[in-house]
Write a protein that holds these residues in place. Structure first.
Motif, PDB file in Angstrom:
ATOM      1  N   UNK A  98       0.771  -1.274   0.116  1.00 17.17           N
ATOM      2  CA  UNK A  98       0.031   0.029  -0.152  1.00 17.17           C
ATOM      3  C   UNK A  98       1.062   1.256  -0.060  1.00 17.17           C
ATOM      4  N   UNK A  99       0.687   2.073  -0.873  1.00 12.35           N
ATOM      5  CA  UNK A  99       1.421   3.265  -0.978  1.00 12.35           C
ATOM      6  C   UNK A  99       1.066   4.479   0.172  1.00 12.35           C
ATOM      7  N   UNK A 100       1.865   5.281   0.400  1.00 11.96           N
ATOM      8  CA  UNK A 100       1.663   6.353   1.220  1.00 11.96           C
ATOM      9  C   UNK A 100       0.690   7.476   0.700  1.00 11.96           C
ATOM     10  N   UNK A 101       1.184   7.666  -0.591  1.00  8.74           N
ATOM     11  CA  UNK A 101       0.530   8.650  -1.491  1.00  8.74           C
ATOM     12  C   UNK A 101      -0.060   7.968  -2.678  1.00  8.74           C
ATOM     13  N   UNK A 102      -1.367   8.656  -3.187  1.00 14.87           N
ATOM     14  CA  UNK A 102      -1.727   8.182  -4.493  1.00 14.87           C
ATOM     15  C   UNK A 102      -2.024   9.456  -5.062  1.00 14.87           C
ATOM     16  N   UNK A 103      -1.828   9.487  -6.445  1.00 15.33           N
ATOM     17  CA  UNK A 103      -2.362  10.861  -7.266  1.00 15.33           C
ATOM     18  C   UNK A 103      -3.364  10.142  -8.231  1.00 15.33           C
ATOM     19  N   UNK A 104      -4.110  10.920  -8.758  1.00 20.76           N
ATOM     20  CA  UNK A 104      -5.195  10.414  -9.471  1.00 20.76           C
ATOM     21  C   UNK A 104      -5.760  11.613 -10.719  1.00 20.76           C
ATOM     22  N   UNK A 105      -6.330  11.189 -11.710  1.00 25.70           N
ATOM     23  CA  UNK A 105      -6.838  11.883 -12.768  1.00 25.70           C
ATOM     24  C   UNK A 105      -8.267  11.587 -13.061  1.00 25.70           C
ATOM     25  N   UNK A 106      -9.005  12.268 -13.527  1.00 23.50           N
ATOM     26  CA  UNK A 106     -10.486  11.812 -13.554  1.00 23.50           C
ATOM     27  C   UNK A 106     -11.005  11.682 -15.183  1.00 23.50           C
ATOM     28  N   UNK A 107     -10.107  11.547 -16.030  1.00 24.02           N
ATOM     29  CA  UNK A 107     -10.259  11.485 -17.264  1.00 24.02           C
ATOM     30  C   UNK A 107     -11.162   9.984 -17.533  1.00 24.02           C
ATOM     31  N   UNK A 108     -10.879   9.189 -16.962  1.00 19.51           N
ATOM     32  CA  UNK A 108     -11.413   7.658 -17.107  1.00 19.51           C
ATOM     33  C   UNK A 108     -11.395   7.056 -15.742  1.00 19.51           C
ATOM     34  N   UNK A 109     -12.182   6.147 -15.549  1.00 18.87           N
ATOM     35  CA  UNK A 109     -12.147   5.350 -14.277  1.00 18.87           C
ATOM     36  C   UNK A 109     -10.879   4.471 -14.116  1.00 18.87           C
ATOM     37  N   UNK A 117      -8.393   2.786  -0.291  1.00 21.38           N
ATOM     38  CA  UNK A 117      -7.917   2.250   0.957  1.00 21.38           C
ATOM     39  C   UNK A 117      -8.060   3.311   2.032  1.00 21.38           C
ATOM     40  N   UNK A 118      -8.701   3.168   3.063  1.00 21.54           N
ATOM     41  CA  UNK A 118      -8.549   4.325   3.847  1.00 21.54           C
ATOM     42  C   UNK A 118      -7.364   4.390   4.825  1.00 21.54           C
ATOM     43  N   UNK A 119      -6.296   3.530   4.405  1.00 28.30           N
ATOM     44  CA  UNK A 119      -4.983   3.696   5.084  1.00 28.30           C
ATOM     45  C   UNK A 119      -4.056   4.245   4.244  1.00 28.30           C
ATOM     46  N   UNK A 120      -4.447   4.692   3.035  1.00 33.25           N
ATOM     47  CA  UNK A 120      -3.494   5.484   2.353  1.00 33.25           C
ATOM     48  C   UNK A 120      -3.367   7.079   2.889  1.00 33.25           C
ATOM     49  N   UNK A 121      -2.331   7.538   3.085  1.00 32.75           N
ATOM     50  CA  UNK A 121      -2.312   8.705   3.897  1.00 32.75           C
ATOM     51  C   UNK A 121      -2.626  10.130   3.065  1.00 32.75           C
ATOM     52  N   UNK A 122      -2.185   9.875   2.080  1.00 31.10           N
ATOM     53  CA  UNK A 122      -2.810  11.347   1.120  1.00 31.10           C
ATOM     54  C   UNK A 122      -3.180  10.834  -0.264  1.00 31.10           C
ATOM     55  N   UNK A 123      -4.218  11.318  -0.335  1.00 27.89           N
ATOM     56  CA  UNK A 123      -5.132  10.849  -1.766  1.00 27.89           C
ATOM     57  C   UNK A 123      -5.178  12.190  -2.475  1.00 27.89           C
ATOM     58  N   UNK A 124      -4.561  12.420  -3.699  1.00 27.93           N
ATOM     59  CA  UNK A 124      -4.290  13.789  -4.219  1.00 27.93           C
ATOM     60  C   UNK A 124      -5.024  13.525  -5.565  1.00 27.93           C
TER      61      UNK A 124
END
Length: 278
Positions: A98-109, A117-124
């Motif tokens: 499980x990573x500490x940080x995840x980045x996301x983009x909303x162009x596609x699912x 996962x709620x254990x991820x510290x930073x969801x960007x």
């Protein structure tokens, strides 16, 4: 009375100076070095890639960053300070831990999830849920400074959707590492100015779901990164690679993990294809 007042005044000044120094130090930590004018990079050969057929100098002793291609647009970035980051995290392609940080983009699912996962510290998120606002990432996690530059995407029926994609930039160990996300349009001069220097860039290749090979290759040539890591779709890879002439080297990784440091960056731009993109 006066000596006590003097002692109190000195204590206040000392506290004020210490507070200002602490604030200044925090501000320095959140200042982008990649936006500054690029200075000369120390003499280097190719970046140090893990695997049995490494083509690089493996004797470098300085701090290195590991990038593991997980699949689609997800890379796992592991920093010298132990920070772990998963890019374009959707839960479809999961890192080995499980990573500490995840980045996301909303162009596609396949590039985001609203139920990480709620254990991820930073969801960007690379987008803003507030109409008319840009996503603004300005975060220090351990030894890594993370920021973003927003770009437009094609929305419903091809209409532009303002600031729906973020180029995430990770500044660590002296390196400027960029992930272009789901880039739909060629970058403007203001985008390039916001991005600054990139040493490593992860670029989507798909033949048109983001941009065609010619448009994407123009972006890569303008960014002038030393190390280019294709991602997203293996099928159109050869069309993308055909856009680059003798000014670029092309090589294929024996594994999906790549390690790189500032000193071992290629002198000549290198497009290095991870095993999962071949």
């Amino acid at each position: 009375m006066k000596p006590r007042f003097l002692v109190f005044a000195i204590a206040c000044v000392t506290l004020l100076i210490a507070t200002e120094a602490t604030v200044a130090q925090q501000e320095r930590k959140a200042t982008s070095q990649c936006q500054a004018v690029a200075q000369s990079i120390p003499h280097a050969t190719y970046a140090n890639f893990s695997g049995t057929t490494s083509v690089i100098d493996a004797t470098a002793t300085e701090e290195t960053v590991a990038l593991t291609y997980i699949g689609h647009s997800t890379f796992l970035i592991e920093t010298p300070g132990g920070v772990t980051i998963a890019t374009d995290y959707s839960g479809w392609y999961t890192p080995p831990r499980l990573p500490m940080v995840v980045t996301m983009n909303r162009a596609h699912s396949s590039h985001y999830t609203l139920t990480p996962d709620s254990s991820i510290q930073h969801v960007l998120h690379g987008w803003s849920d507030v109409p008319g606002e840009k996503a603004k990432i300005d975060l220090v996690v351990g030894d890594t400074y993370i920021r973003n530059v927003t770009t437009d995407i094609r929305g419903d029926f091809g209409a532009p959707q303002t600031d729906g994609n973020s180029i995430f930039i990770f500044e660590v160990a002296g390196l400027c590492i960029g992930h272009l996300g789901h880039l739909h349009y060629e970058l403007t001069p203001s985008h390039y100015a916001e991005i600054g220097r990139l040493d490593v860039v992860m670029v989507p290749v798909d033949g048109g779901l983001t941009m065609g090979a010619d448009s994407m290759s123009r972006v890569i040539k303008r960014l002038r990164a030393s190390l280019i890591l294709p991602m997203h779709q293996p099928r159109p890879l050869q069309s993308f690679l055909s856009m680059f002439g003798p000014d670029f080297d092309i090589s294929y990784a024996p594994t999906n993990t790549i390690t790189v440091s500032l000193r071992t960056l290629p002198k000549k731009p290198l497009i290095y294809v991870a095993k999962g993109m071949q």
